[in-house]
Enzyme design. Structure first.
Site, PDB file in Angstrom:
ATOM      1  N   ASP A   1      -0.575   5.103   0.719  1.00  0.00           N
ATOM      2  CA  ASP A   1      -0.823   6.376   1.733  1.00  0.00           C
ATOM      3  C   ASP A   1      -0.774   5.674   3.073  1.00  0.00           C
ATOM      4  OD1 ASP A   1      -1.406   8.384  -0.112  1.00  0.00           O
ATOM      5  OD2 ASP A   1      -2.806   6.934  -0.927  1.00  0.00           O
TER       6      ASP A   1
ATOM      7  N   ASP B   1       1.061  -1.059  -0.082  1.00  0.00           N
ATOM      8  CA  ASP B   1       0.202  -0.125   0.114  1.00  0.00           C
ATOM      9  C   ASP B   1       0.612   1.078   0.018  1.00  0.00           C
ATOM     10  OD1 ASP B   1      -2.354   1.646   0.543  1.00  0.00           O
ATOM     11  OD2 ASP B   1      -1.613   1.871   2.415  1.00  0.00           O
TER      12      ASP B   1
END
Length: 223
Positions: free
Chosen positions: A13, A11
């Site tokens: 953010d 991922d």
């Protein structure tokens, strides 16, 4: 000896970079300009979400008369400027990416941010850091559905079960687990309830590729 993972799916953010303050600042500004109201509690509900889902949430809860797509584009206009000026790395993230590249472990970026927001982040890294990039504007269903992680594994040509996903949010963790990936969770802005198939660590700092192999094996064992 523990084998290296077949690939690592990250991922972005909250996991590799701490961009949530950029998004929250943009949300408050946009909503105020359009006569609505917002809160930190509402902002935390959006962590890890598909951007159009976030746009729908903002329209419903902030009381502004903009379409979800308009909301997303207006937020992106603001956060891209911030991201271009300063990539806010999470501790240990950049170093781990370098180590994985040196060891030849394929890495995919699996983010719900859209391509134009991801571009400044990618520009801050060597061009071959990620073997695949999956963004929120290229999948039909975003996190928490499994589609983003399935697409990341497909593009790398690996079995999701042989990889390890690295996440920070409940939404992203649910997506990775649904895709069949063992998950290393490094919570940041919101807590992530523990469940089979995931392990929790406080930070990426100090992690090496072999550590991710060992963590993948442990997460698989507790399914």
């Amino acid at each position: 000896m523990t084998s290296l993972p077949a690939a690592v799916l990250f991922d972005m953010d909250g996991t590799l970079v701490d961009t949530e303050p950029y998004w929250i600042e943009a949300e408050y500004a946009l909503i105020a300009e359009n006569g609505g109201t917002w809160s930190d509690e509402h902002a935390m509900q959006l962590v890890g979400n598909d951007l159009l889902d976030s746009g729908r949430y903002i329209r419903e809860h902030a009381g502004i008369d903009l379409d979800p797509a308009e909301i997303v584009e207006a937020l992106l206009d603001r956060v891209v400027v911030r991201m271009t000026a300063d990539v806010p790395w999470r501790p240990g993230a950049r170093e781990l990416l370098v180590s994985l590249r040196e060891r030849g472990v394929p890495v995919a970026l699996v983010t719900m941010s859209w391509t134009r927001f991801v571009a400044p982040f990618l520009a801050a890294l060597p061009a071959d850091t990620f073997s695949a990039v999956v963004t929120g504007d290229v999948v039909e269903r975003g996190k928490p559905y499994p589609d983003p992680y399935l697409e990341g594994a497909r593009r790398l040509g690996v079995d999701p079960a042989a990889t390890i996903a690295v996440e920070d949010s409940p939404t992203g963790t649910a997506s990775a687990l649904a895709a069949g990936c063992p998950v290393l969770v490094v919570p940041h802005h919101v807590p992530v309830p523990e469940q089979p198939g995931m392990l929790v660590r406080d930070t990426l700092a100090g992690l090496e590729p072999d550590d991710l192999g060992a963590l993948r094996a442990l997460a698989t064992a507790v399914r």
